[in-house]
Scaffold this motif. Structure first.
Motif, PDB file in Angstrom:
ATOM      1  N   ILE B  89       0.837  -1.209   0.000  1.00  0.00           N
ATOM      2  CA  ILE B  89       0.000   0.000   0.000  1.00  0.00           C
ATOM      3  C   ILE B  89       0.871   1.258   0.000  1.00  0.00           C
ATOM      4  N   ILE B 106     -11.821   7.157  -0.100  1.00  0.00           N
ATOM      5  CA  ILE B 106     -12.132   8.241   0.850  1.00  0.00           C
ATOM      6  C   ILE B 106     -13.504   8.834   0.526  1.00  0.00           C
ATOM      7  N   PHE B 111     -14.539   2.268   3.875  1.00  0.00           N
ATOM      8  CA  PHE B 111     -13.890   1.690   5.053  1.00  0.00           C
ATOM      9  C   PHE B 111     -14.468   2.355   6.284  1.00  0.00           C
ATOM     10  N   GLN B 112     -14.225   1.740   7.420  1.00  0.00           N
ATOM     11  CA  GLN B 112     -14.517   2.415   8.684  1.00  0.00           C
ATOM     12  C   GLN B 112     -13.238   2.447   9.515  1.00  0.00           C
ATOM     13  N   CYS B 113     -12.896   1.292  10.108  1.00  0.00           N
ATOM     14  CA  CYS B 113     -11.706   1.325  10.966  1.00  0.00           C
ATOM     15  C   CYS B 113     -10.426   1.472  10.146  1.00  0.00           C
ATOM     16  N   TYR B 115      -8.570  -0.923   8.859  1.00  0.00           N
ATOM     17  CA  TYR B 115      -7.559  -1.958   9.011  1.00  0.00           C
ATOM     18  C   TYR B 115      -7.474  -2.874   7.789  1.00  0.00           C
TER      19      TYR B 115
ATOM     20  N   GLY C  20      -9.157   9.592   6.649  1.00  0.00           N
ATOM     21  CA  GLY C  20      -9.228   8.768   5.445  1.00  0.00           C
ATOM     22  C   GLY C  20      -7.901   8.637   4.728  1.00  0.00           C
ATOM     23  N   ARG C  21      -7.214   9.753   4.590  1.00  0.00           N
ATOM     24  CA  ARG C  21      -5.962   9.712   3.843  1.00  0.00           C
ATOM     25  C   ARG C  21      -4.937   8.790   4.512  1.00  0.00           C
ATOM     26  N   LYS C  23      -5.588   6.264   6.313  1.00  0.00           N
ATOM     27  CA  LYS C  23      -6.038   4.865   6.205  1.00  0.00           C
ATOM     28  C   LYS C  23      -5.828   4.292   4.810  1.00  0.00           C
ATOM     29  N   VAL C  24      -6.018   5.084   3.779  1.00  0.00           N
ATOM     30  CA  VAL C  24      -5.866   4.523   2.427  1.00  0.00           C
ATOM     31  C   VAL C  24      -4.406   4.468   1.978  1.00  0.00           C
ATOM     32  N   THR C  25      -3.524   5.118   2.728  1.00  0.00           N
ATOM     33  CA  THR C  25      -2.110   5.076   2.353  1.00  0.00           C
ATOM     34  C   THR C  25      -1.301   4.137   3.244  1.00  0.00           C
ATOM     35  N   GLY C  26      -1.965   3.502   4.194  1.00  0.00           N
ATOM     36  CA  GLY C  26      -1.259   2.577   5.090  1.00  0.00           C
ATOM     37  C   GLY C  26      -0.472   3.293   6.164  1.00  0.00           C
ATOM     38  N   ALA C  28      -1.883   4.981   8.783  1.00  0.00           N
ATOM     39  CA  ALA C  28      -2.554   4.980  10.083  1.00  0.00           C
ATOM     40  C   ALA C  28      -1.827   3.962  10.962  1.00  0.00           C
ATOM     41  N   PHE C  30      -1.580   1.510  13.946  1.00  0.00           N
ATOM     42  CA  PHE C  30      -2.323   0.700  14.910  1.00  0.00           C
ATOM     43  C   PHE C  30      -1.368   0.248  16.029  1.00  0.00           C
ATOM     44  N   ALA C  32       0.100  -2.322  17.277  1.00  0.00           N
ATOM     45  CA  ALA C  32       1.284  -3.168  17.098  1.00  0.00           C
ATOM     46  C   ALA C  32       2.310  -2.512  16.186  1.00  0.00           C
ATOM     47  N   GLU C  33       1.997  -1.315  15.689  1.00  0.00           N
ATOM     48  CA  GLU C  33       2.832  -0.732  14.639  1.00  0.00           C
ATOM     49  C   GLU C  33       3.678   0.451  15.095  1.00  0.00           C
ATOM     50  N   LYS C  35       6.727   2.274  16.425  1.00  0.00           N
ATOM     51  CA  LYS C  35       8.146   1.914  16.340  1.00  0.00           C
ATOM     52  C   LYS C  35       8.802   2.209  17.688  1.00  0.00           C
ATOM     53  N   GLU C 197      -8.455  -6.375  12.970  1.00  0.00           N
ATOM     54  CA  GLU C 197      -7.202  -6.159  13.697  1.00  0.00           C
ATOM     55  C   GLU C 197      -7.151  -7.103  14.891  1.00  0.00           C
ATOM     56  N   VAL C 246      -7.775   1.974  16.044  1.00  0.00           N
ATOM     57  CA  VAL C 246      -8.158   0.642  16.494  1.00  0.00           C
ATOM     58  C   VAL C 246      -8.888  -0.031  15.338  1.00  0.00           C
ATOM     59  N   GLY C 247      -8.389  -1.189  14.976  1.00  0.00           N
ATOM     60  CA  GLY C 247      -8.911  -1.849  13.779  1.00  0.00           C
ATOM     61  C   GLY C 247     -10.175  -2.644  14.011  1.00  0.00           C
ATOM     62  N   GLY C 477     -13.451   3.489  13.751  1.00  0.00           N
ATOM     63  CA  GLY C 477     -14.139   3.457  12.468  1.00  0.00           C
ATOM     64  C   GLY C 477     -15.557   3.969  12.564  1.00  0.00           C
TER      65      GLY C 477
END
Lengths: 331, 186, 747
Positions: B89, B106, B111-113, B115, C20-21, C23-26, C28, C30, C32-33, C35, C197, C246-247, C477
């Motif tokens: 991604i 978007i 989507f919602q969460c 993940y 949204g941005r 989340k769609v670009t990876g 966001a 969570f 476990a992520e 660093k 998640e 939170v997924g 979400g």
């Protein structure tokens, strides 16, 4: 997952050599089943021999009208192959109804043949399972067995084979080409997988040192009129409760040729030879379809949660044959 | 780790050098053979856009593109995917310019969460390539024909390998239509 | 309280999600992520028996495995103090999922109970070493079967705030004498939230071990903070819990499950940050789901279809260690008027993973039974099911005897029937078909109470004319961050683009658990209070300032719009925040506020409603059911954001379709084990299972709630299974009272 030693073979001879020379070794191709089973601690190989680099990824027309499918042809590519779509639609459909697009892109023809059961108790390493640990017993017999076998099961194992592709191959009279230590041989698909009997830990008649190199489809002109119906708990991405692969040739209202196989009902793809006997030469109507289905399922035995599969299998057979009879050779 | 004898020089155990080409960048890693491509991305390369939802090949959250085809990276051993072009991604957008599908997600609230979203987007991009190449699906009525209608049922079936527990399927289909309909009609 | 006049502003507009941005670009991040340097990986070992004692736990193989740093068991774990269980009667809410002292006890209370944590350098090493831990047990007789334990069922003191046994009149008597009646048992199986998640906790201690930072996939950062502070004897302000993204949760991340404190304990022992992500199997084994239910609904009616008796009773299962009754009788308390009512819920205690709340706990299985029964009565009487509901529409809350703050069910049905084409439906079953598919249509009512809990927020208005608000709220979400940004913009008179909302961090002012669809109004009210505080402060500056055109104004004489303050009586007189702050040489103005439900909530019955319409196609040959059309018309007050709210409803309906048709956790009573802990065998609906769900909302504000709004997270799932079951009956003539409606039940 236990760690293992990894090697990548470039040709079949080396692959076979490596598997013979190393303890507890397995071939790895797409990984969609083996990696899953290793992660669940069901398979614990010490050596993995990656065969994905072998030159076995071609679909070739054979003289005489058959087709040879390399063991490493990926499921998605096979399903989309124009020859298969036209001449063996049942095979394309069966593959497309299995798993998901992502998995079909990874899974190979040979690997699909080697899939192991989805029995809950096979997957739960805390449960008793004769397939996973011979002699421990079978927790499915008295447990949740809605997804289990109704044909050819034993008191030691009532697991089913999960493949869709193999059901179509069974209907199409495919043969499996394998190579072992110095020996090449072919195994008819119906003899490739086993019934559980008292050794359910052995899924197939493939020898430990043998590698699948290709699957051959015979010329079967009437398979142009063939189809796969899969009955499952959700619309997509679920294993079959019952599936039916069939090819039918009707001439002047009489069944000239028929091939019928069932999935989701047995430890192996179930070639419905009893039904075929009833059908061949008979008048193609609903009554004979019902009789044939009943004949095939005469030997069926249901358990606590899966008796419905007997009627479901009968109904699905009838439905598929009706559809193929009405569509005739139009497909 | 394997406690057995390593089986000769053909075999590599413990850790092995693994070179992965991800989003156009070469990553030289030292990994055990058992490390999945998914874990390699998330834990060893630090690309956490690709998600772990089940590690069972059953949800599609880990979908990445390999040579433009979609796969479940949880079932892929990283060591098997050397010399392949891997797109995650993080490699879908061109710098600041979102991929049309990302923008559509978007806009259509696909989507919602969020993940499962990276997996959905990667999956849909490859799905459309498959469609353009005439690949059939389980709901394709005329299997032998390569001209397939880009219908709702086709999209839904082809996207059924990506679970969304928030239930954003309607938005996902809308977003795919918004991003690809024009091109599909060509 | 009078209805607040809603000015045209951000509220009510379909803004796309603020996150949204990312989340769609990876991008966001969570739990476990995050660093974190030098992080070690944890993996759990689960018990293999349902009840007993650990006789011996053999860890040497695991300890000697490559990369292993620690094997933590009850023999070497640090003390973790007992803390309040969620839903218990203590003063505080509590976040612990149960009172079991994981790893501080050798007792095993359920199959799948975590009994060891393995920490290693890599994830692979930890996961493998966990399989090397061998446990010997002294097994005890476990209680695993609901039916068997019924004689020992207990009547809970209350089911969240309401009596567990409630009688008005003589319902059984009325039922016995009734002209028309239905009296049936309905069952629902165990469900698992199965958020995509996986539950994850990443814990990092300070060097002096006096403070702790935890990244956690939680719906309750404040609860986890309080719990961890107590468990590890830390000052609460020294524990920071972060859960920005939170997924998915759906209730499954509302409690802190065993892995949370065990990860923190492991990190303390190894003196390194530890990250632990549950496997999918681990989620099924160690995180509770929705209890199965067995419900009796009996309805009696007179000759004109008025209810004379409404009985809703039944059983759920729970454990000795937690405190959650699935309040399935709640809908029956508010939906229908009946001369006689009897509601009763009992619980049996089993040796199982503690149950918990899952989207619309209670209402979700409760509406399945109740709304199926209404449909059965309608069929029995030959009355249209919408009409039967209308005839029994109460004018006051039937059990509380209070007026409704708002209630527009009839209007929802009217609109829905028209949109759906309900009049074209054939009332007689098995009379609509398309080839081999039987077609059926059904309706059901959706219901969920409107809850508000105490919450707090703070706001900053910056000199550049932007504003930020903060609250320890959650965004899994639901669209909360977007909705609160809209609220904030309108409160301050700024544009949506000028504001930002920050959440998911226990350092922010208190917010309740993300549950009960409370967030929007709970936090919304707190944001308003914080904005009022900030606005008063700004006005305080200019009201007495000679340089300001607002000098001498009272607070109620000004309004806040377009980034500034203006006189109400003269729109030209005013100034921007920017100008004010610059003149006073301030970077920002801060405001703080708290809010709690007002007294009105005690004087009114407050709920959200919906009218659901479903069409199914049933393959007559195989019994396969597919939902082909679905329409939800909702009455949930003022809708803050139509786009994100619609996604909430669609998501709830989708989960309801799963509940109706495909989902079931298979609990093997022989060992107390869930045998399908996999997303391959626990069937969530896939894309192809879900039709193009249509949504309509009435958008009628509730005069009593902040913003006129209600939460919309839970209501979506309610009623759905009944709408599907009713449609299946209409299609096939078969009434399925046991979920899920799998094809074998229709053959």
């Amino acid at each position: 997952m236990k760690n293992f030693a990894y090697a990548r073979a470039q040709d079949a001879d080396t692959a076979v050599q490596l598997i013979t020379q190393n303890q507890n070794a397995k071939f790895l191709s797409g990984g969609t089943n083996l990696v899953d089973l290793m992660r669940e601690n069901i398979e614990q190989p010490d050596h993995l021999i990656d065969v994905t680099g072998l030159p076995l990824a071609q679909v070739e027309e054979l003289p005489g009208g058959g087709v040879s499918i390399g063991a490493l042809v990926r499921n998605s590519h096979l399903a989309a192959n124009q020859i298969i779509r036209e001449r063996y639609p049942v095979l394309s459909q069966a593959i497309l109804m299995g798993a998901s697009a992502q998995i079909r892109n990874m899974a190979t023809t040979g690997g699909n043949l080697m899939q192991r059961t989805r029995c809950y108790y096979f997957y739960d390493t805390d449960a008793r399972c004769n397939k996973r640990e011979p002699g421990t017993g079978c927790d499915a017999l008295e447990g949740f067995n809605r997804i289990h076998a109704i044909l050819g099961a034993s008191d030691d194992c009532i697991a089913t084979h999960p493949s869709d592709m193999c059901v179509a191959l069974a209907a199409l009279d495919a043969t499996v080409h394998v190579t072992g230590t110095g020996v090449e041989r072919t195994i008819p698909i119906v003899e490739f997988h086993r019934l559980p009997e008292d050794t359910p830990q052995i899924d197939t008649n493939l020898q430990p040192d043998e590698l699948i190199t290709s699957v051959e489809l015979p010329a079967l002109p009437f398979a142009r009129n063939s189809m796969y119906r899969k009955v499952r708990d959700r619309a997509s991405y679920a294993f079959a409760l019952v599936s039916v692969a069939a090819a039918l040739e009707v001439e002047d209202g009489t069944i000239k040729n028929v091939r019928l196989a069932l999935g989701g009902v047995a430890h192996k793809p179930w070639r419905a030879t009893e039904a075929e006997k009833v059908l061949t030469g008979a008048k193609a109507d609903e009554e004979i379809f019902k009789r044939a289905a009943a004949e095939e399922l005469k030997a069926a035995r249901g358990y606590k949660h899966n008796s419905f599969k007997i009627e479901l299998a009968e109904r699905t057979i009838v439905s598929v044959l009706k559809t193929l009879a009405s569509e005739g050779g139009a497909r | 780790m394997s406690e057995t004898n390593s089986g000769g020089r053909e075999f590599a155990d413990r850790t092995v050098p693994v070179i992965l080409q991800i989003n156009g960048i070469k990553h030289e890693l030292q990994l055990e053979p058992r490390v999945s491509l998914l874990d390699a991305l998330r834990e060893y390369v630090g690309l956490t856009g690709t998600k772990k939802g089940c590690n069972q090949g059953a949800c599609g959250a880990c979908t990445v593109l390999v040579d433009n085809e979609r796969i479940n990276s949880c079932f892929a051993l990283a060591v098997q995917y050397q010399d392949r072009e891997i797109t995650t991604i993080e490699g879908v957008a061109h710098s600041d310019q979102l991929h049309a599908l990302q923008a559509a997600f978007i806009e259509c609230d696909g989507f919602q969460c969020g993940y499962c979203t990276p997996g959905q987007i990667c999956s849909a991009i490859a799905m459309f390539e498959e469609f353009k190449q005439g690949a059939p699906s389980a709901v394709t009525e005329h299997l032998a024909e390569t001209e397939i209608e880009f219908s709702e049922a086709e999209i839904k079936e082809r996207m059924s390998g990506n679970l969304c527990r928030c239930g954003a399927y309607v938005g996902i289909v809308e977003a795919i239509r918004e991003a690809f309909d024009k091109e599909a009609a060509r | 309280m009078s209805a607040r006049i809603v000015k045209p502003g951000a509220i009510g507009q379909p803004f796309s999600r603020v996150d949204g941005r990312l989340k769609v670009t990876g991008k966001a991040t969570f739990a476990a992520e995050y660093k974190v340097e030098n992080v070690a990986h944890g993996a759990l070992v689960f018990s293999q028996i349902a009840r007993g004692k650990i006789k011996n736990i053999e860890t040497s193989a695991a300890r000697n495995a490559p990369g292993v740093i620690l094997v933590l068991t009850h023999e070497n774990a640090p003390e973790m103090k007992k803390t309040p269980v969620f839903g218990s009667d203590s003063e505080e809410m509590g976040a612990a999922s149960s009172s079991i002292l994981y790893l501080n006890t050798d007792e095993v209370y359920f199959n799948g109970q975590p009994v060891a944590v393995v920490v290693a350098e890599t994830l692979e090493q930890a996961e493998h070493a966990a399989t090397l831990v061998a446990v010997e047990y002294e097994e005890k007789q476990a209680k695993l079967i609901l039916q068997a334990e019924k004689p020992d069922a207990v009547l809970p003191e209350h089911i969240p705030g309401e009596p567990s046994d409630l009688k008005q009149g003589d319902a059984e008597g009325a039922l016995a004498e009734a002209l028309y009646k239905v009296d049936n048992i309905y069952t629902t199986p165990p469900f698992n939230h199965n958020a995509i998640e996986l539950h994850a906790t990443l814990a990092e201690w300070s060097e002096d071990e006096k403070s702790l930072t935890v990244y956690d996939s939680t719906q309750y950062v404040i609860g986890v903070q309080e719990m961890l502070a107590k468990k590890f004897s830390l000052r609460k302000e020294n524990v920071r819990v972060i859960g920005s993204f939170v997924g998915g949760g759906f209730g499954g991340k509302g409690n802190a499950w065993a892995h949370v404190s065990l990860t923190v304990a492991a990190a303390k022992v190894v003196k390194r940050p530890v990250k632990l992500v549950l496997s999918r199997e681990g989620v099924h084994l160690s995180v509770g789901g929705r209890t199965p239910t067995e419900q009796r609904v009996a309805l009696a009616a007179n000759d004109v279809g008025k209810l004379t008796a409404l009985i809703h009773t039944g059983f759920t299962q729970t454990t000795e260690h937690n405190n959650f009754a699935e309040q399935f009788t709640f809908p029956a308390r508010h939906l229908y008027k009946s001369e006689n009512i009897w509601l009763r819920q009992e619980m049996v205690h089993l040796d199982i993973v503690p149950n918990t709340f899952m989207r619309a706990p209670g209402e979700s299985p409760g509406t399945f039974a109740l709304e199926s029964a209404i449909d059965e009565l309608a069929h029995e009487m030959g009355i249209d099911p919408i009409e039967l509901r209308a005839r029994n529409e109460p004018d006051r809350d039937p059990v509380k005897d209070l007026p409704f703050s708002m209630r527009n069910i009839k209007e929802a049905y009217r609109v829905g029937a028209e949109m759906f084409g309900w009049s074209k439906r054939h009332a007689a079953p098995r009379t609509m078909r398309d080839g081999r598919f039987l077609i059926g249509c059904g309706v059901a009512t959706a219901f969920y109470p409107a809850y508000q809990f105490p919450a707090a927020a703070r706001v900053e208005i910056h000199a550049d004319g932007t504003a930020i608000a903060q609250s320890a709220m959650h965004e899994m979400g639901m669209g909360s961050a977007t909705a609160q940004a809209q609220n904030l913009a309108d409160e301050l008179g700024l544009s949506f683009e000028q504001v930002r909302f920050e959440y998911g961090d226990s350092n922010f002012p208190y917010a309740p658990v993300a549950g009960g669809s409370n967030s929007t109004i709970s936090v919304g009210a707190a944001v308003k209070a914080a904005c009022d505080d900030a606005k008063k402060k700004i006005h305080g500056l200019v009201g007495e300032d000679d340089a300001s055109p607002l000098k001498g104004t009272r607070f109620d004489e000004v309004e806040f719009r377009e980034g500034g303050i203006y006189r109400r009586d003269d729109a030209t007189k005013g100034e921007t925040f920017h100008a004010i702050l610059r003149r006073f040489e301030e970077d920002k103005i801060e405001g703080e506020g708290e809010a709690a439900p007002g007294a009105e909530s005690e004087k009114y019955s407050m709920g959200s409603y919906g009218a659901l319409f479903c069409e199914v196609r049933v393959d007559e040959e195989t019994g396969e059911v597919r939902v082909s059309r679905f329409l939800g018309v909702y009455d949930c007050g003022k809708i803050i954001n139509p786009k994100t709210a619609s996604s909430q409803w669609r998501g709830g309906i989708t989960m309801g379709i799963g509940m109706a048709l495909t989902e079931e956790a298979l609990f093997d009573v022989r060992k107390g084990r869930i045998v399908n802990p996999s997303l391959a065998e626990y069937h969530l609906p896939v894309n192809l299972d879900v039709p193009n769900i249509e949504i309509h909302f009435l958008d009628i504000p509730d005069p009593l709630t902040p913003m006129g709004a209600h939460g919309v997270g839970e209501i979506g799932i309610t009623g759905v299974a009944a709408a599907v079951a009713n449609a299946v009956f209409n299609a096939t003539g078969k009434r399925i009272r046991d979920l899920p409606i799998t094809l074998d039940k229709l053959l």
